[in-house]
Motif scaffolding. Structure first.
Motif, PDB file in Angstrom:
ATOM      1  N   HIS A   1    -127.923  39.214 -32.009  1.00 21.11           N
ATOM      2  CA  HIS A   1    -129.337  39.194 -33.376  1.00 21.11           C
ATOM      3  C   HIS A   1    -128.265  39.359 -34.974  1.00 21.11           C
ATOM      4  O   HIS A   1    -128.931  38.914 -35.990  1.00 21.11           O
ATOM      5  CB  HIS A   1    -130.663  39.833 -33.094  1.00 21.11           C
ATOM      6  CG  HIS A   1    -132.124  39.323 -33.662  1.00 21.11           C
ATOM      7  ND1 HIS A   1    -131.997  40.400 -34.683  1.00 21.11           N
ATOM      8  CD2 HIS A   1    -132.709  38.820 -34.439  1.00 21.11           C
ATOM      9  CE1 HIS A   1    -133.110  40.125 -35.511  1.00 21.11           C
ATOM     10  NE2 HIS A   1    -133.138  38.721 -35.056  1.00 21.11           N
TER      11      HIS A   1
ATOM     12  N   LEU B   1    -126.392  37.151 -36.555  1.00 21.28           N
ATOM     13  CA  LEU B   1    -126.140  36.366 -37.492  1.00 21.28           C
ATOM     14  C   LEU B   1    -127.198  36.470 -38.676  1.00 21.28           C
ATOM     15  O   LEU B   1    -127.303  35.820 -38.968  1.00 21.28           O
ATOM     16  CB  LEU B   1    -127.556  35.192 -36.356  1.00 21.28           C
ATOM     17  CG  LEU B   1    -126.938  35.006 -34.837  1.00 21.28           C
ATOM     18  CD1 LEU B   1    -128.553  33.878 -33.857  1.00 21.28           C
ATOM     19  CD2 LEU B   1    -126.072  33.672 -35.663  1.00 21.28           C
ATOM     20  N   ARG B   2    -128.000  38.244 -38.136  1.00 24.40           N
ATOM     21  CA  ARG B   2    -128.675  37.832 -39.388  1.00 24.40           C
ATOM     22  C   ARG B   2    -127.993  38.590 -40.265  1.00 24.40           C
ATOM     23  O   ARG B   2    -127.776  38.582 -41.879  1.00 24.40           O
ATOM     24  CB  ARG B   2    -129.517  39.229 -39.250  1.00 24.40           C
ATOM     25  CG  ARG B   2    -130.758  38.769 -38.369  1.00 24.40           C
ATOM     26  CD  ARG B   2    -131.616  40.066 -38.449  1.00 24.40           C
ATOM     27  NE  ARG B   2    -132.203  40.397 -39.590  1.00 24.40           N
ATOM     28  CZ  ARG B   2    -132.592  41.560 -40.328  1.00 24.40           C
ATOM     29  NH1 ARG B   2    -133.560  42.054 -38.926  1.00 24.40           N
ATOM     30  NH2 ARG B   2    -133.351  41.943 -41.234  1.00 24.40           N
ATOM     31  N   SER B   3    -126.094  38.999 -39.823  1.00 23.99           N
ATOM     32  CA  SER B   3    -125.027  39.234 -40.931  1.00 23.99           C
ATOM     33  C   SER B   3    -125.379  38.027 -41.784  1.00 23.99           C
ATOM     34  O   SER B   3    -123.975  38.324 -42.555  1.00 23.99           O
ATOM     35  CB  SER B   3    -124.142  40.398 -40.960  1.00 23.99           C
ATOM     36  OG  SER B   3    -123.618  39.172 -39.541  1.00 23.99           O
TER      37      SER B   3
ATOM     38  N   ALA C   1    -126.793  35.481 -42.496  1.00 21.06           N
ATOM     39  CA  ALA C   1    -128.278  34.668 -43.042  1.00 21.06           C
ATOM     40  C   ALA C   1    -127.621  35.067 -44.674  1.00 21.06           C
ATOM     41  O   ALA C   1    -127.303  35.675 -45.153  1.00 21.06           O
ATOM     42  CB  ALA C   1    -129.279  35.052 -42.235  1.00 21.06           C
ATOM     43  N   LEU C   2    -127.803  33.552 -45.040  1.00 19.79           N
ATOM     44  CA  LEU C   2    -127.619  34.237 -46.818  1.00 19.79           C
ATOM     45  C   LEU C   2    -129.291  34.532 -47.626  1.00 19.79           C
ATOM     46  O   LEU C   2    -130.084  34.384 -46.783  1.00 19.79           O
ATOM     47  CB  LEU C   2    -127.927  32.792 -47.501  1.00 19.79           C
ATOM     48  CG  LEU C   2    -127.304  31.362 -46.949  1.00 19.79           C
ATOM     49  CD1 LEU C   2    -126.874  30.060 -47.015  1.00 19.79           C
ATOM     50  CD2 LEU C   2    -125.402  31.619 -47.561  1.00 19.79           C
ATOM     51  N   THR C   3    -128.854  34.882 -48.384  1.00 24.86           N
ATOM     52  CA  THR C   3    -130.357  35.704 -49.142  1.00 24.86           C
ATOM     53  C   THR C   3    -131.003  34.337 -49.574  1.00 24.86           C
ATOM     54  O   THR C   3    -130.476  33.734 -49.506  1.00 24.86           O
ATOM     55  CB  THR C   3    -129.553  36.787 -50.402  1.00 24.86           C
ATOM     56  OG1 THR C   3    -128.995  35.503 -51.029  1.00 24.86           O
ATOM     57  CG2 THR C   3    -128.605  37.948 -50.178  1.00 24.86           C
TER      58      THR C   3
ATOM     59  N   TRP D   1    -130.180  31.310 -50.809  1.00 24.23           N
ATOM     60  CA  TRP D   1    -131.021  29.709 -50.070  1.00 24.23           C
ATOM     61  C   TRP D   1    -130.972  28.882 -50.958  1.00 24.23           C
ATOM     62  O   TRP D   1    -130.951  27.924 -50.916  1.00 24.23           O
ATOM     63  CB  TRP D   1    -131.509  30.003 -48.742  1.00 24.23           C
ATOM     64  CG  TRP D   1    -132.130  29.249 -48.430  1.00 24.23           C
ATOM     65  CD1 TRP D   1    -133.651  28.793 -48.719  1.00 24.23           C
ATOM     66  CD2 TRP D   1    -131.792  27.874 -47.243  1.00 24.23           C
ATOM     67  NE1 TRP D   1    -133.970  27.996 -46.995  1.00 24.23           N
ATOM     68  CE2 TRP D   1    -132.383  26.788 -46.656  1.00 24.23           C
ATOM     69  CE3 TRP D   1    -130.305  28.566 -46.885  1.00 24.23           C
ATOM     70  CZ2 TRP D   1    -132.545  26.279 -45.490  1.00 24.23           C
ATOM     71  CZ3 TRP D   1    -130.363  27.331 -45.580  1.00 24.23           C
ATOM     72  CH2 TRP D   1    -131.344  26.456 -45.483  1.00 24.23           C
TER      73      TRP D   1
END
Length: 58
Positions: free
Chosen positions: A35, A38-40, A42-44, A48
């Motif tokens: 988790h 995946l969070r790291s 992710a686009l801001t 996005w």
């Protein structure tokens, strides 16, 4: 991921046609690590929005 008051961590995993609650400490730790990864990645929200505008422009 759910951090409980007693310090334990539980999670919920979903796959096609299968869902399960993860409460075993080792499995919960692995799920928590994935988790975080995946969070790291992710686009801001701003990035996005820019991506969506770029994709819509064609």
């Amino acid at each position: 991921m759910l951090k409980l008051p007693d310090g334990k961590t539980s999670g919920h995993a979903e796959r096609q046609f299968a869902n399960r609650l993860i409460s075993a400490p080792k499995e919960a730790q692995t799920l928590e690590a994935w988790h975080g990864i995946l969070r790291s990645l992710a686009l801001t929200p701003a990035a996005w929005t820019d991506f969506l505008a770029y994709a819509a422009a064609g």
